[in-house]
Design a protein around this motif. Structure first.
Motif, short mmCIF file in Angstrom:
data_model
loop_
_atom_site.label_atom_id
_atom_site.label_comp_id
_atom_site.label_asym_id
_atom_site.label_seq_id
_atom_site.Cartn_x
_atom_site.Cartn_y
_atom_site.Cartn_z
N LEU A 53 0.84 -1.20 0.00
CA LEU A 53 0.00 0.00 0.00
C LEU A 53 0.88 1.25 0.00
O LEU A 53 0.63 2.20 -0.75
N ALA A 57 1.41 3.69 -3.38
CA ALA A 57 1.03 5.10 -3.21
C ALA A 57 2.22 6.01 -3.51
O ALA A 57 2.06 7.08 -4.12
N ARG A 77 -5.58 7.62 -0.16
CA ARG A 77 -5.08 6.83 0.98
C ARG A 77 -4.64 7.82 2.07
O ARG A 77 -3.59 8.46 1.98
N ASP A 79 -4.22 7.09 5.37
CA ASP A 79 -3.78 6.40 6.59
C ASP A 79 -2.63 7.11 7.28
O ASP A 79 -2.59 7.23 8.50
#
Length: 615
Positions: A53, A57, A77, A79
């Motif tokens: 991930l 990204a 994204r 996070d």
């Protein structure tokens, strides 16, 4: 016994003579960090789920030129903040898009804090020599080397230092900021007259502010909350809160932190509005502290086990290391010079982070990674007494040290027994079927058990012979042997079964994909496929959803002639696709890559399959 051990004594004295020069200590440390964080860093495929991930990204940032909003698979994204993505994207631009570049920022962050730990331990003992009017280069260099080596060679640091996620970046920035604060605090006494009328804080305080800003850009508010909590508790304890706040030029410090960290947060909020605020600050920060997120619940004693195993085998000395600081004797510490407060500061550092995350509801092993440098410093301070100069006598060990060393023997013996029975513990390891059998056939559990058992025997012999100075070194050598002979080969076996099949199928997708052909993954989500194919992946959890998706694509006026599906063989059997509607392109381990035809003539066949599945 004395004659039998005369050779080790001679070798030990020779090593002591070598370590009078910091060059040898630094040379050994470079070898250690290369083995721990450089060797085979990019030889193992990206590990699903989290690492790809970040990797993808970051690749998207480089490809699109959008360095503000991270994207994965066409979706935002939120996070983590941007620093890890920026570092990985820069590594891509220099070294290419590969696993080594993905993990390089984490490895550099780990090596940086290991080097800083070496430096501050050396500095601490040089200050002690100045106060005592003595010189002890061997003790200074060897203690610094042991402390840095313990920080380098433990499971927790190695796992996250070799993984391309943001945890080690946070640890490197936060721990370095805390060490910079301590150096600023400790050197202020010497520079008091020089800095009294200066509008700026000393250079170490300035570095602390810059690194806190980097920590905020690594993982968000925790990057400033924890340092403020630790520094605040320490200053209150030593009774210097107002004095240190003034010398730190705290208002200027807050401006520096805000100026460096706030622009990205403002820009990403400007681009994405409330979606970013709700996702990052609400879900990934507040909810992780107050609620269980993603099923990451654990009992209150979880981090006791994490520290015990994560800093193994040296963690058995942590209770003694904390007790040795006697933090309850405040009057003792108030009478000491600032430069002598390193052990106390490390103690406050450890207790603060450990308590904070024990209170937090969501629990993950990586959360306590930032306390590991403090643990290494505390334990190194214990062993410093057993590294005298060649012309000095070896001090006798206290009862507490003797008890701790025997606990060390018991703990290492338990690790040896656990290795022999490891296959019973991981027999149902569903993410990599066949892994227990593979390592068993390679003899790795037996080798691991033998390494730890030999370590326990040697430590016991050293205790009986009262060679206390060598005990921690044997722990380090034992762990290094386990890392090189057992752990790294096990990772290759795990990769062979778990990640390499998906990497191979992804490579085939790149060569076999036709124009406008969609890639679908059914039954599970493996972000590594998006990274290795460098194309969007439609993740569908249920086989019924996959059949419905195929039917919907067939109903489109301008559908492509086919689509590609990656799934486990059992999921494809469950889909019950009719012969003639698909072709198996490749099978790797439990995964298959198939091409499903979307031609009009296959509509009725697919409808029958879908109805049959529903029934």
């Amino acid at each position: 016994m004395r004659m039998k051990l005369s050779i080790p004594v001679t070798v030990h004295k020779h090593c002591h003579n070598l370590l009078k020069s910091p060059v040898w200590a630094v040379t050994i440390l470079i070898l250690v960090v290369w083995l721990a964080y450089g060797w085979n860093l990019g030889s193992i495929s990206l590990i699903d789920e989290t690492e790809p991930l970040f990797a993808e990204a970051s690749r998207q940032m480089l490809v699109t030129g959008n360095w503000i909003t991270p994207f994965f698979n066409g979706e935002t994204r939120f996070d983590k903040p941007a620093l890890i993505y920026w570092c990985q994207a820069i590594a891509y631009s220099i070294f290419g898009v590969n696993e080594w570049s993905v993990r390089l920022p984490s490895a550099i962050a780990a090596i940086g804090i290991i080097g800083f730990t070496f430096y501050i331990l050396q500095w601490h003992f040089s200050k002690q020599d100045q106060i005592a009017g003595t010189t002890s280069p061997t003790k200074r260099n060897l203690t610094a080397l042991i402390g840095a080596a313990m920080l380098a060679l433990n499971p927790e640091m190695i796992v996250w230092g070799r993984t391309g996620v943001s945890d080690m970046m946070l640890t490197g920035c936060m721990a370095s900021a805390l060490l910079c604060f301590f150096l600023g605090y400790a050197t202020q006494e010497e520079q008091q007259a020089k800095l009294a009328n200066s509008p700026f804080p000393n250079k170490w305080y300035l570095a602390c502010y810059v690194l806190i800003a980097a920590a905020i850009l690594s993982k968000g508010p925790v990057g400033i909350v924890l340092p403020v909590m630790i520094i605040g508790a320490f200053m209150i304890y030593v009774g210097k809160f107002r004095e240190v706040i003034q010398e730190m030029r705290i208002f200027m410090g807050m401006l520096i932190i805000f100026a460096l960290s706030a622009p990205w947060y403002l820009l990403v909020t400007w681009q994405n509005g409330w979606d970013y605020i709700d996702a990052f600050f609400g879900y990934h920060n507040v909810e992780r502290f107050t609620e269980v997120v993603n099923g990451h619940a654990a009992p209150w004693y979880f981090y006791f086990l994490v520290v015990l195993l994560g800093f193994a085998p040296y963690s058995v000395y942590l209770p003694l290391a904390i007790a040795q600081q006697k933090f309850w004797q405040r009057s003792h510490w108030l009478s000491q010079k600032r430069s002598q407060h390193l052990g106390l500061f490390a103690c406050v550092w450890f207790i603060s982070i450990f308590s904070f995350f024990t209170i937090a509801v969501t629990k993950l092993p990586s959360y306590v990674l930032p306390l590991m440098p403090a643990v290494a410093i505390l334990i190194a301070l214990i062993w410093s007494d057993f590294f005298p100069e060649p012309n000095q006598n070896m001090p006798s060990a206290s009862s507490a040290v003797k008890i701790s060393t025997w606990v060390n023997v018991i703990f290492v013996t338990i690790l040896a027994v656990a290795m022999y029975y490891i296959n019973n513990l991981i027999n149902d390891y569903s993410v990599a079927p066949g892994f227990p059998l593979l390592i068993q056939n390679a003899g790795l559990p037996q080798l691991g058990g033998l390494i730890w058992f030999l370590g326990a025997v040697i430590i016991a012999a050293l205790i009986i012979s009262r060679y206390w100075h060598s005990i921690i070194s044997i722990n380090l050598i034992t762990f290094t042997a386990f890392l090189l002979i057992v752990l790294i080969p096990s990772l290759f076996f795990m990769d062979q079964l778990r990640q390499q099949p998906l990497k191979d199928l992804s490579a085939l997708v790149v060569t076999a994909k036709e124009s406008n052909e969609e890639l679908v993954m059914v039954g599970f989500s493996k972000p590594s496929v998006a990274f290795y194919t460098q194309m969007p992946v439609n993740y569908l959890k249920l086989t019924a959803d996959a059949l419905a998706h195929i039917q919907n694509r067939q109903a489109e006026a301008a559908q492509p002639p086919s689509l590609l599906i990656i799934a486990q063989a059992k999921a494809l059997v469950k889909m019950d696709l009719q012969p003639g509607t698909y072709d198996i392109l490749d099978t790797q381990a439990s995964y298959q890559l198939i091409r499903v035809s979307l031609k009009k003539s296959n509509k009725e066949t697919l409808k029958i399959s879908l109805l049959g599945f529903a029934e």
